[in-house]
Design an enzyme around this catalytic site. Structure first.
Site, PDB file in Angstrom:
ATOM      1  CD  GLU A  46       3.203 -11.578  -4.583  1.00 36.52           C
ATOM      2  OE1 GLU A  46       2.852 -10.405  -4.472  1.00 36.52           O
ATOM      3  OE2 GLU A  46       2.459 -12.441  -5.084  1.00 36.52           O
ATOM      4  CD  GLU A  83      -2.839  -4.446  -1.739  1.00 43.91           C
ATOM      5  OE1 GLU A  83      -2.635  -3.254  -1.755  1.00 43.91           O
ATOM      6  OE2 GLU A  83      -2.760  -5.179  -2.723  1.00 43.91           O
ATOM      7  CD1 TRP A 127      -5.417  -1.835  -4.396  1.00 43.86           C
ATOM      8  CD2 TRP A 127      -5.756  -3.350  -6.021  1.00 43.86           C
ATOM      9  NE1 TRP A 127      -4.419  -2.790  -4.311  1.00 43.86           N
ATOM     10  CE2 TRP A 127      -4.613  -3.728  -5.287  1.00 43.86           C
ATOM     11  CE3 TRP A 127      -6.173  -4.164  -7.076  1.00 43.86           C
ATOM     12  CZ2 TRP A 127      -3.869  -4.866  -5.584  1.00 43.86           C
ATOM     13  CZ3 TRP A 127      -5.435  -5.297  -7.369  1.00 43.86           C
ATOM     14  CH2 TRP A 127      -4.294  -5.641  -6.636  1.00 43.86           C
ATOM     15  CG  ASP A 163      -4.149  -6.955   6.092  1.00 46.64           C
ATOM     16  OD1 ASP A 163      -4.288  -6.884   4.853  1.00 46.64           O
ATOM     17  OD2 ASP A 163      -4.104  -8.053   6.691  1.00 46.64           O
TER      18      ASP A 163
HETATM   19  C1  BGC Z   1       0.487  -7.513  -1.464  1.00 42.67           C
HETATM   20  C2  BGC Z   1       0.846  -6.125  -1.005  1.00 42.67           C
HETATM   21  C3  BGC Z   1       1.812  -5.482  -1.986  1.00 42.67           C
HETATM   22  C4  BGC Z   1       1.278  -5.552  -3.408  1.00 42.67           C
HETATM   23  C5  BGC Z   1       2.292  -5.071  -4.439  1.00 42.67           C
HETATM   24  C6  BGC Z   1      -0.044  -7.448  -2.891  1.00 42.67           C
HETATM   25  O1  BGC Z   1      -0.336  -8.716  -3.304  1.00 42.67           O
HETATM   26  O2  BGC Z   1      -0.501  -8.061  -0.624  1.00 42.67           O
HETATM   27  O3  BGC Z   1       1.452  -6.180   0.266  1.00 42.67           O
HETATM   28  O4  BGC Z   1       2.034  -4.160  -1.623  1.00 42.67           O
HETATM   29  O5  BGC Z   1       0.958  -6.888  -3.709  1.00 42.67           O
HETATM   30  O6  BGC Z   1       3.482  -5.774  -4.317  1.00 42.67           O
END
Ligand code: BGC
Length: 365
Positions: free
Chosen positions: A319, A167, A117, A164
């Site tokens: 999401e 990620e 990760w 960022d």
């Molecule tokens: C997002 C992150 C988030 C994580 C868990 C990722 O796909 O880019 O911003 O913290 O998911 O929700």
């Protein structure tokens, strides 16, 4: 603040229940209880959940989260110290030994990665400090020590690249990461009264305004100054800039023009391919929270309607919505790799509660 608006809104009720249900006894919030990759506690997601709970009549939930972060930081203090030693020597932090962006629910770091990760992310630590300052009235001695450990690290680390909040881009400095770290150091300076944090906060602002501003708005990173929706954090939650500051307004206007689907939903940035790069619910909530702050009821009403309309029959929010993805050919590859995209996502619910709370402060509900 009266909370009757929450009992009249089934999605708000469900949001509170979901976040409380998936707060572990340790205090950590899981990112998503069902999505294959999100069974961890991210500081970023969790900090927004804590603020949402605090603002929705559950300050004890926020305090549990804050204590969990504090004790987790102290348990892994060595990682912060090692990272600082490297930074003081002018060396980059080794991502595999860095303070991580996410933890297991019991506060342990991941050892066996099924996928490596991109764990070196600074914004979550900055966001935690910002939100800690907004949710705690008193700080225990161990919480103060944890604030110092995190802030001493951020005060050095912000000058160097990290991944960022999406990620990505581990070789760059990112506008929204700098805003989050600035917000965190500003909060730490309030909590501890420390000149160094205040000084570094000011230096970050200088860098942001020198290298991350174009055409009256903040930019994603120095090589690509187009907006990223996370730049809307400048005022909320970080209070780095006033909600009416021209750069905040300029950034929000460009985000609305370039990243928002007119019916509702906001892309993270142009060129996003994660599950095709769809419309994020939490980013719609973030815009509506900002707009409510400056009294834009029309925008807030429409956002609220849109978010309510996309909740499923159990009042659960995903999401992202994949109806208008930027890159349709990238939906299937992600579905094959990790299954359907996250649903529910606690952070989406947190952002809905935060925008509602701002509307309630305006007495719109
Ligand atoms: C997002 C992150 C988030 C994580 C868990 C990722 O796909 O880019 O911003 O913290 O998911 O929700």
């Amino acid at each position: 603040m009266k909370y009757s608006y929450l009992t009249q809104d089934p999605l708000a009720q469900a949001s509170i229940e979901l976040i409380l249900k998936w707060q572990d006894k340790s205090g950590a919030y899981v990112a998503s209880p069902t999505f294959s990759q999100y069974g961890y506690a991210w500081l970023r997601d969790g900090a927004f959940c804590a603020l949402a709970m605090h603002n929705s009549g559950h300050p004890e939930s926020a305090s549990k989260f804050n204590s969990w972060v504090g004790s987790t930081v102290l348990k892994y203090e060595d990682l912060f110290i090692q990272a600082r030693l490297r930074l003081e020597d002018g060396r980059a932090v080794l991502p595999e030994c860095a303070p991580p962006t996410r933890f297991h629910m019991d506060g342990s770091v991941e050892i066996d990665h099924h996928e490596v990760w991109p764990n070196y992310q600074l914004d979550g630590y900055g966001t935690w400090l910002s939100i800690l300052f907004q949710t705690e009235e008193e700080y225990s001695p161990s919480l103060i020590t944890a604030v110092r450990v995190v802030a001493d690290f951020l005060a050095l680390a912000w000058r160097n690249p990290s991944y960022d909040c999406w990620e990505e881009g581990g070789d760059k400095l990112h506008g929204s990461t700098l805003l989050a770290v600035a917000g965190g150091l500003k909060a730490a300076a309030e909590i501890i009264d420390n000149d160094l944090y205040e000084k570094e906060f000011r230096k970050i602002l200088e860098v942001i305004e020198r290298d991350f501003v174009v055409d009256g708005h903040f930019g994603k990173h120095a090589d690509d100054l187009r907006v990223d929706a996370s730049l809307a954090w400048a005022s909320l939650p970080h209070a780095v800039y006033d909600p009416l500051h021209p750069l905040v307004r300029g950034t929000l206007e460009v985000i609305k023009n370039d990243l928002r689907t007119p019916t509702g939903g906001v892309k993270r940035y142009i060129g996003d391919t994660y599950y095709g790069g769809g419309d994020w619910v939490l980013l719609e909530g973030l815009l509506a929270w900002n707009e409510a702050k400056i009294g834009n009821r029309d925008f807030w009403d429409k956002s609220r309607q849109w978010i309510s309309s996309i909740a499923d029959s159990d009042f659960l929010l995903p999401e992202q919505i994949l109806d208008h993805v930027q890159c349709p050919t990238m939906v299937l590859p992600w579905e094959k790799r990790w299954g359907s995209s996250a649903h529910p996502l606690l952070w989406s619910h947190a952002m809905y509660l935060l925008m509602l709370h701002e509307g309630a402060k305006q007495e719109w509900i």
